[in-house]
Motif scaffolding. Structure first.
Motif, PDB file in Angstrom:
ATOM      1  N   ILE A 197       0.821  -1.201   0.000  1.00  0.00           N
ATOM      2  CA  ILE A 197       0.000   0.000   0.000  1.00  0.00           C
ATOM      3  C   ILE A 197       0.858   1.255   0.000  1.00  0.00           C
ATOM      4  O   ILE A 197       0.478   2.283  -0.590  1.00  0.00           O
ATOM      5  N   GLU A 198       2.041   1.222   0.645  1.00  0.00           N
ATOM      6  CA  GLU A 198       2.919   2.393   0.640  1.00  0.00           C
ATOM      7  C   GLU A 198       3.420   2.692  -0.770  1.00  0.00           C
ATOM      8  O   GLU A 198       3.336   3.833  -1.245  1.00  0.00           O
ATOM      9  N   LEU A 199       3.916   1.668  -1.450  1.00  0.00           N
ATOM     10  CA  LEU A 199       4.401   1.860  -2.812  1.00  0.00           C
ATOM     11  C   LEU A 199       3.255   2.184  -3.765  1.00  0.00           C
ATOM     12  O   LEU A 199       3.447   2.932  -4.739  1.00  0.00           O
ATOM     13  N   LEU A 219      -1.493  12.560  -1.412  1.00  0.00           N
ATOM     14  CA  LEU A 219      -1.042  11.164  -1.438  1.00  0.00           C
ATOM     15  C   LEU A 219       0.452  11.063  -1.111  1.00  0.00           C
ATOM     16  O   LEU A 219       0.883  10.111  -0.460  1.00  0.00           O
ATOM     17  N   THR A 220       1.241  12.037  -1.552  1.00  0.00           N
ATOM     18  CA  THR A 220       2.664  12.046  -1.205  1.00  0.00           C
ATOM     19  C   THR A 220       2.851  12.218   0.295  1.00  0.00           C
ATOM     20  O   THR A 220       3.687  11.534   0.918  1.00  0.00           O
ATOM     21  N   LEU A 221       2.079  13.124   0.886  1.00  0.00           N
ATOM     22  CA  LEU A 221       2.158  13.307   2.336  1.00  0.00           C
ATOM     23  C   LEU A 221       1.695  12.058   3.072  1.00  0.00           C
ATOM     24  O   LEU A 221       2.278  11.680   4.098  1.00  0.00           O
ATOM     25  N   THR A 222       0.682  11.383   2.564  1.00  0.00           N
ATOM     26  CA  THR A 222       0.222  10.135   3.180  1.00  0.00           C
ATOM     27  C   THR A 222       1.287   9.053   3.083  1.00  0.00           C
ATOM     28  O   THR A 222       1.480   8.263   4.017  1.00  0.00           O
ATOM     29  N   GLU A 231       1.252   3.725  13.272  1.00  0.00           N
ATOM     30  CA  GLU A 231       0.026   3.051  12.859  1.00  0.00           C
ATOM     31  C   GLU A 231      -0.440   3.617  11.518  1.00  0.00           C
ATOM     32  O   GLU A 231      -0.461   4.834  11.318  1.00  0.00           O
ATOM     33  N   ARG A 232      -0.837   2.720  10.631  1.00  0.00           N
ATOM     34  CA  ARG A 232      -1.363   3.159   9.345  1.00  0.00           C
ATOM     35  C   ARG A 232      -2.699   3.862   9.489  1.00  0.00           C
ATOM     36  O   ARG A 232      -3.023   4.764   8.715  1.00  0.00           O
ATOM     37  N   ARG A 233      -3.486   3.452  10.466  1.00  0.00           N
ATOM     38  CA  ARG A 233      -4.807   4.043  10.659  1.00  0.00           C
ATOM     39  C   ARG A 233      -4.710   5.552  10.855  1.00  0.00           C
ATOM     40  O   ARG A 233      -5.528   6.319  10.327  1.00  0.00           O
ATOM     41  N   GLN A 234      -3.710   5.983  11.583  1.00  0.00           N
ATOM     42  CA  GLN A 234      -3.550   7.418  11.812  1.00  0.00           C
ATOM     43  C   GLN A 234      -3.233   8.165  10.526  1.00  0.00           C
ATOM     44  O   GLN A 234      -3.744   9.265  10.285  1.00  0.00           O
ATOM     45  N   ALA A 235      -2.410   7.562   9.667  1.00  0.00           N
ATOM     46  CA  ALA A 235      -2.095   8.202   8.381  1.00  0.00           C
ATOM     47  C   ALA A 235      -3.332   8.282   7.502  1.00  0.00           C
ATOM     48  O   ALA A 235      -3.574   9.307   6.831  1.00  0.00           O
ATOM     49  N   TYR A 236      -4.154   7.217   7.475  1.00  0.00           N
ATOM     50  CA  TYR A 236      -5.377   7.241   6.677  1.00  0.00           C
ATOM     51  C   TYR A 236      -6.350   8.300   7.184  1.00  0.00           C
ATOM     52  O   TYR A 236      -6.962   9.042   6.384  1.00  0.00           O
ATOM     53  N   VAL A 252     -10.903   5.640   2.911  1.00  0.00           N
ATOM     54  CA  VAL A 252     -10.159   5.560   4.171  1.00  0.00           C
ATOM     55  C   VAL A 252     -10.835   4.569   5.113  1.00  0.00           C
ATOM     56  O   VAL A 252     -10.160   3.778   5.803  1.00  0.00           O
ATOM     57  N   THR A 253     -12.161   4.578   5.140  1.00  0.00           N
ATOM     58  CA  THR A 253     -12.883   3.596   5.961  1.00  0.00           C
ATOM     59  C   THR A 253     -12.598   2.176   5.494  1.00  0.00           C
ATOM     60  O   THR A 253     -12.391   1.265   6.307  1.00  0.00           O
ATOM     61  N   VAL A 254     -12.561   1.974   4.176  1.00  0.00           N
ATOM     62  CA  VAL A 254     -12.261   0.646   3.627  1.00  0.00           C
ATOM     63  C   VAL A 254     -10.845   0.222   3.997  1.00  0.00           C
ATOM     64  O   VAL A 254     -10.605  -0.934   4.400  1.00  0.00           O
ATOM     65  N   LEU A 255      -9.886   1.126   3.902  1.00  0.00           N
ATOM     66  CA  LEU A 255      -8.508   0.791   4.247  1.00  0.00           C
ATOM     67  C   LEU A 255      -8.366   0.468   5.729  1.00  0.00           C
ATOM     68  O   LEU A 255      -7.625  -0.457   6.097  1.00  0.00           O
ATOM     69  N   ASN A 256      -9.055   1.218   6.581  1.00  0.00           N
ATOM     70  CA  ASN A 256      -8.996   0.931   8.014  1.00  0.00           C
ATOM     71  C   ASN A 256      -9.611  -0.427   8.339  1.00  0.00           C
ATOM     72  O   ASN A 256      -9.080  -1.184   9.168  1.00  0.00           O
TER      73      ASN A 256
END
Length: 323
Positions: A197-199, A219-222, A231-236, A252-256
């Motif tokens: 997901i990062e890449l 998206l670059t900042l994310t 935690e990824r949740r905080q970034a989303y 974002v809800t789907v990713l969390n």
């Protein structure tokens, strides 16, 4: 062979043999977890090491990429004026940071510039208004009316930076809303291709920049936050808060949920992508349906007079000639 079979059938030999085999099986069962390697633990460790490697590589890439600047440089004279006159105590607002982030301005330098312009613009309008109304032309107004006009100019100068930020944030949201379905399709392709997901976020940010610069910035900042935050949740959630777009909040809800429950990310992204496409098509159809009523007044004002002149002009000319 017959001797061996006879010994096996002998209870005095068979019972000790079964006892030995049972003891060996018990020892092997108890010792097997300590002897065999834990495959799951090893895989989890490999995943953690790979994630740390990706984070290190992302930090190095962001450090080398000097062209990606998400924070504004602070002006020394603005900072001196704001600190000397303590402008932040009476011109700063509680929502200033959120409004600046929504408009694309980040860091303490942006807040300093915002406070500086909230002080300079009213002062400039006050000086110009006083010079014009009291020295150049009073426009026939009384002194009290001119004083009220100056107060209105000061209030307008204080609110002007906020109005500018609001309009800029609305334009950014509209740009991200239009480009996000395409970005979501690119994200789906990257995820289904097996990219992390990062890449995937970094790749989508590079490709979507030609269509929407604000979305590429977010998206670059994310991507950077996914590399730095624990935690990824905080970034989303930070992405959803900065963008303030319904489709981005949905993804974002789907990713969390995928991060928390381990649901397949590809299928969820495919459903959300289709819904986003349907929503954009419905909005386009709504605009197309509203077009005929909007064209009625321009047609009556501009097209019909010209049409009447073209049709009735020759007839009028002939009638005038006959008389």
């Amino acid at each position: 062979m017959a001797y061996f079979l006879s010994k096996i059938r002998d209870p005095s030999v068979l019972i000790p043999l079964l006892a030995v085999l049972s003891a060996l099986a018990t020892i092997l069962t108890l010792a097997l977890p300590y002897i065999s390697p834990d495959i799951l633990q090893k895989r989890m460790k490999d995943v953690a090491i790979e994630r740390e490697r990706i984070r290190s590589r992302e930090r190095e890439r962001l450090a080398k990429a000097g062209r990606i600047i998400l924070r504004q440089e602070e002006k020394a004279f603005m900072k001196r004026i704001v600190e000397r006159f303590r402008l932040s105590d009476w011109l700063s607002t509680e929502t200033a940071t959120a409004k600046l982030a929504a408009a694309g301005f980040r860091g303490p330098a942006a807040e300093t510039a915002f406070i500086f312009f909230r002080a300079v613009v009213p002062a400039g309008l006050l000086v110009l208004g006083a010079f014009y109304l009291f020295l150049v032309d009073d426009l026939g107004y009384s002194g009290l009316t001119r004083f009220g006009a100056l107060i209105s100019l000061v209030y307008l100068g204080i609110k002007a930076p906020e109005v500018y930020l609001t309009n800029l944030a609305a334009k950014r949201r509209e740009s991200m809303r239009r480009a996000f379905p395409d970005a979501l399709d690119l994200l789906l392709i990257c995820v289904e291709a097996g990219i992390s997901i990062e890449l995937a976020f970094r790749r989508v940010a590079e490709e979507i920049g030609q269509q929407s610069v604000p979305l590429a910035e977010e998206l670059t900042l994310t991507t950077a936050e996914l590399s730095f935050l624990p935690e990824r949740r905080q970034a989303y959630e930070n992405l959803a808060k900065r963008a303030d777009v319904s489709s981005i909040r949905q993804i974002v809800t789907v990713l969390n949920q995928a991060e928390r429950y381990g649901t397949p990310l590809g299928s969820a992204l495919r459903v959300v992508s289709q819904e986003s496409r349907d929503t954009r098509m419905a909005e386009a159809e709504k605009k197309a349906a509203a077009l005929p009523p909007k064209l009625t007044v321009p047609m009556i004002v501009f097209f019909l007079p010209v049409l009447f002149v073209v049709i009735l002009g020759p007839a009028i000319s002939q009638v005038m000639k006959s008389f």
